[in-house]
Enzyme design. Structure first.
Site, PDB file in Angstrom:
ATOM      1  N   TYR A  83      -0.424 -42.944  15.798  1.00 55.73           N
ATOM      2  CA  TYR A  83      -1.540 -43.018  14.831  1.00 55.73           C
ATOM      3  C   TYR A  83      -2.876 -43.142  15.570  1.00 55.73           C
ATOM      4  CZ  TYR A  83      -4.300 -45.232  11.022  1.00 55.73           C
ATOM      5  OH  TYR A  83      -5.253 -45.556  10.087  1.00 55.73           O
TER       6      TYR A  83
HETATM    7  N1  LIG Z   1      -6.451 -49.251   4.449  1.00 58.45           N
HETATM    8  C1  LIG Z   1      -7.018 -49.639   5.564  1.00 58.45           C
HETATM    9  O1  LIG Z   1      -7.381 -50.810   5.750  1.00 58.45           O
HETATM   10  C2  LIG Z   1      -7.268 -48.637   6.681  1.00 58.45           C
HETATM   11  C3  LIG Z   1      -7.609 -49.110   7.959  1.00 58.45           C
HETATM   12  C4  LIG Z   1      -7.917 -48.195   8.945  1.00 58.45           C
HETATM   13  C5  LIG Z   1      -7.906 -46.829   8.649  1.00 58.45           C
HETATM   14  N2  LIG Z   1      -7.541 -46.392   7.402  1.00 58.45           N
HETATM   15  C6  LIG Z   1      -7.564 -44.958   7.144  1.00 58.45           C
HETATM   16  O2  LIG Z   1      -8.230 -44.715   5.900  1.00 58.45           O
HETATM   17  C7  LIG Z   1      -7.631 -43.606   5.219  1.00 58.45           C
HETATM   18  C8  LIG Z   1      -7.107 -44.031   3.860  1.00 58.45           C
HETATM   19  O3  LIG Z   1      -6.199 -45.097   4.041  1.00 58.45           O
HETATM   20  P1  LIG Z   1      -5.350 -45.719   2.848  1.00 58.45           P
HETATM   21  O4  LIG Z   1      -4.915 -47.059   3.319  1.00 58.45           O
HETATM   22  O5  LIG Z   1      -6.067 -45.591   1.556  1.00 58.45           O
HETATM   23  O6  LIG Z   1      -4.067 -44.743   2.850  1.00 58.45           O
HETATM   24  P2  LIG Z   1      -2.888 -44.667   1.772  1.00 58.45           P
HETATM   25  O7  LIG Z   1      -1.649 -44.472   2.568  1.00 58.45           O
HETATM   26  O8  LIG Z   1      -2.956 -45.830   0.833  1.00 58.45           O
HETATM   27  O9  LIG Z   1      -3.260 -43.338   0.968  1.00 58.45           O
HETATM   28  C9  LIG Z   1      -3.135 -42.096   1.550  1.00 58.45           C
HETATM   29  C10 LIG Z   1      -3.020 -41.030   0.459  1.00 58.45           C
HETATM   30  O10 LIG Z   1      -2.738 -39.798   1.122  1.00 58.45           O
HETATM   31  C11 LIG Z   1      -1.719 -39.123   0.411  1.00 58.45           C
HETATM   32  N3  LIG Z   1      -0.988 -38.243   1.335  1.00 58.45           N
HETATM   33  C12 LIG Z   1      -0.110 -38.613   2.303  1.00 58.45           C
HETATM   34  N4  LIG Z   1       0.397 -37.513   2.906  1.00 58.45           N
HETATM   35  C13 LIG Z   1      -0.174 -36.435   2.320  1.00 58.45           C
HETATM   36  C14 LIG Z   1      -0.030 -35.033   2.490  1.00 58.45           C
HETATM   37  N5  LIG Z   1       0.804 -34.521   3.409  1.00 58.45           N
HETATM   38  N6  LIG Z   1      -0.767 -34.195   1.694  1.00 58.45           N
HETATM   39  C15 LIG Z   1      -1.617 -34.702   0.760  1.00 58.45           C
HETATM   40  N7  LIG Z   1      -1.768 -36.041   0.539  1.00 58.45           N
HETATM   41  C16 LIG Z   1      -1.050 -36.892   1.305  1.00 58.45           C
HETATM   42  C17 LIG Z   1      -0.839 -40.240  -0.153  1.00 58.45           C
HETATM   43  O11 LIG Z   1      -0.063 -39.792  -1.255  1.00 58.45           O
HETATM   44  C18 LIG Z   1      -1.870 -41.290  -0.537  1.00 58.45           C
HETATM   45  O12 LIG Z   1      -2.328 -41.111  -1.867  1.00 58.45           O
HETATM   46  C19 LIG Z   1      -6.552 -43.093   6.173  1.00 58.45           C
HETATM   47  O13 LIG Z   1      -7.085 -42.095   7.012  1.00 58.45           O
HETATM   48  C20 LIG Z   1      -6.192 -44.322   6.987  1.00 58.45           C
HETATM   49  O14 LIG Z   1      -5.607 -43.989   8.217  1.00 58.45           O
HETATM   50  C21 LIG Z   1      -7.213 -47.270   6.423  1.00 58.45           C
END
Ligand SMILES: NC(=O)c1ccc[n+]([C@@H]2O[C@H](COP(=O)([O-])OP(=O)(O)OC[C@H]3O[C@@H](n4cnc5c(N)ncnc54)[C@H](O)[C@@H]3O)[C@@H](O)[C@H]2O)c1
Length: 254
Positions: free
Chosen positions: A157
């Site tokens: 990741y």
């Molecule tokens: N939540 C956090 O605190 C956090 C921290 C650091 C980075 N991030 C980054 O922020 C972004 C959002 O994070 P999040 O926690 O909301 O993620 P999440 O996993 O809650 O949501 C991701 C969404 O992407 C969709 N998805 C997954 N694979 C897919 C595919 N192949 N095609 C289309 N859609 C797809 C899922 O169905 C989901 O709705 C990501 O890039 C994550 O890496 C999040």
């Protein structure tokens, strides 16, 4: 929110938000629509995508499609055009991954992380480039503290996230004179996934909070979505190639 001239900050903008049906993506969709944008919500969670679409009056359209297939990048752009017009804001938010110590990272884990995070980010930037140029548009990519700090067990990741920041800077340099700005958000937010993880492992909550000076996890719409609104708006038009830490102060970039 309307200003004194009755305008909203994203009036006339057409956005594509990948992973827009849940978590931070859904917060961004809600924040964007409230500021006047029309949004194509791209996801593979059909139930959540349709529920989100139903919250609005046609300003958000759901497209159930897998971003990990190269040929879908142009389909996503075409669907946004058909629904709303040329793409002016591209938010590459979706990213799936699995954790393991570096010594145990497999090709499958690398393929999942690069296949849902890095490659679709690049393919969609390429597919939307001409329209972003035409609209003086914005790209908002997603980074992570896991990549910047190199957190244990996050090898596949972290590598994909830092690769995303690398191409964001390259595009910022190459596309600046095209009127396209490209920035990244490194968020920390309480999504349904993190909520479920904390519910199943209550002992992880306090260490997570103690590393965050603000001692809380961000709200997907109000804390992260509002920063995305800024980056998508004309207010951020002299800003490119940056990573914005929207994480309650957890990491201080120098
Ligand atoms: N939540 C956090 O605190 C956090 C921290 C650091 C980075 N991030 C980054 O922020 C972004 C959002 O994070 P999040 O926690 O909301 O993620 P999440 O996993 O809650 O949501 C991701 C969404 O992407 C969709 N998805 C997954 N694979 C897919 C595919 N192949 N095609 C289309 N859609 C797809 C899922 O169905 C989901 O709705 C990501 O890039 C994550 O890496 C999040």
């Amino acid at each position: 929110m309307r200003n004194e001239r009755g305008m909203m900050r994203l009036d006339g903008k057409v956005a594509v938000v990948t992973g827009g049906a849940g978590g931070i993506g859904r917060g961004i969709v809600r924040a964007f629509v409230k500021e006047g944008a029309r949004v194509l919500v791209v996801d593979i969670n059909d139930e959540a995508g349709r529920a989100l679409e139903a919250e609005f009056d046609g300003e958000a359209r759901y497209l159930g499609i897998d971003i990990s297939k190269h040929e879908n990048a142009s389909r996503i752009r075409d669907a946004a055009n058909e629904a709303f017009g040329p793409v002016s804001v591209l938010v590459n938010n979706a990213h799936a991954s699995r954790q393991a110590p570096l010594i145990e990272v497999t090709q499958e884990m690398l393929d999942l992380s690069f296949g849902t995070g890095f490659y679709p980010t690049l393919w969609l930037m390429q597919a939307c480039y001409e329209q972003l140029k035409e609209t003086n548009g914005s790209v908002i990519n997603f980074a992570s503290g896991a990549g910047i700090d190199g957190l244990p067990t996050q090898g596949s990741y972290a590598a994909a996230k830092e690769a995303i920041r690398a191409i964001s800077r390259v595009a910022a340099n190459e596309w600046a004179t095209d009127g396209i700005n490209v920035n990244a958000i490194s968020p920390l937010a309480l999504t349904e996934g993190i909520q479920a993880y904390i519910a199943a492992n209550p002992e992880v909550e306090e260490p997570m909070l103690s590393k965050t000076p603000m001692h809380r996890l961000g709200d997907p719409e109000h804390d992260i979505g509002r920063v995305a609104v800024f980056l998508a708006s004309d207010d951020a038009s002299y800003m490119t190639g940056q990573t914005l830490m929207v994480d309650g102060g957890s990491i201080k970039l120098r």
